[in-house]
Design a protein around this motif. Structure first.
Motif, short mmCIF file in Angstrom:
data_model
loop_
_atom_site.label_atom_id
_atom_site.label_comp_id
_atom_site.label_asym_id
_atom_site.label_seq_id
_atom_site.Cartn_x
_atom_site.Cartn_y
_atom_site.Cartn_z
N LEU A 48 0.84 -1.20 0.00
CA LEU A 48 0.00 0.00 0.00
C LEU A 48 0.87 1.25 0.00
O LEU A 48 0.56 2.23 -0.67
N GLY A 49 1.96 1.20 0.75
CA GLY A 49 2.88 2.33 0.79
C GLY A 49 3.50 2.61 -0.57
O GLY A 49 3.74 3.76 -0.94
N LYS A 50 3.73 1.57 -1.35
CA LYS A 50 4.30 1.73 -2.69
C LYS A 50 3.32 2.40 -3.65
O LYS A 50 3.72 3.10 -4.57
N PHE A 51 2.02 2.16 -3.44
CA PHE A 51 1.02 2.70 -4.35
C PHE A 51 0.74 4.18 -4.10
O PHE A 51 0.18 4.87 -4.95
N GLY A 52 1.11 4.66 -2.94
CA GLY A 52 1.04 6.08 -2.63
C GLY A 52 -0.34 6.69 -2.76
O GLY A 52 -1.31 6.16 -2.24
#
Length: 79
Positions: A48-52
């Protein structure tokens, strides 16, 4: 047990629908195969953090927090 995680999976599917097609192809199986293990959840949160900004129109922190609370609630039910 898996039934307890359905609210979490439902929320993650909504987030997944916001992603690009190739990201959805990667992320959707993580949701569908989720069995409630902490390490699975940690991977989902990391991704989820990668998808921003794609995961919400509002605060990313609020979206992460909501997902975390859904996991915590279901996890407590299964103890």
């Amino acid at each position: 047990m898996e039934r307890d995680f359905e609210p979490l999976k439902t929320r993650l599917r909504i987030i997944c629908d916001r992603l690009d097609e190739d990201e959805q192809l990667y992320f959707r199986p993580l949701i569908d195969n989720f069995k409630g293990q902490t390490q699975e959840f940690q991977r989902i949160m990391r991704d989820l953090g990668k998808f921003g900004e794609k995961i919400t129109d509002g605060s990313q922190f609020q979206a992460y927090r909501e997902v975390q609370h859904l996991f915590d609630d279901a996890f407590r039910k299964n103890k």
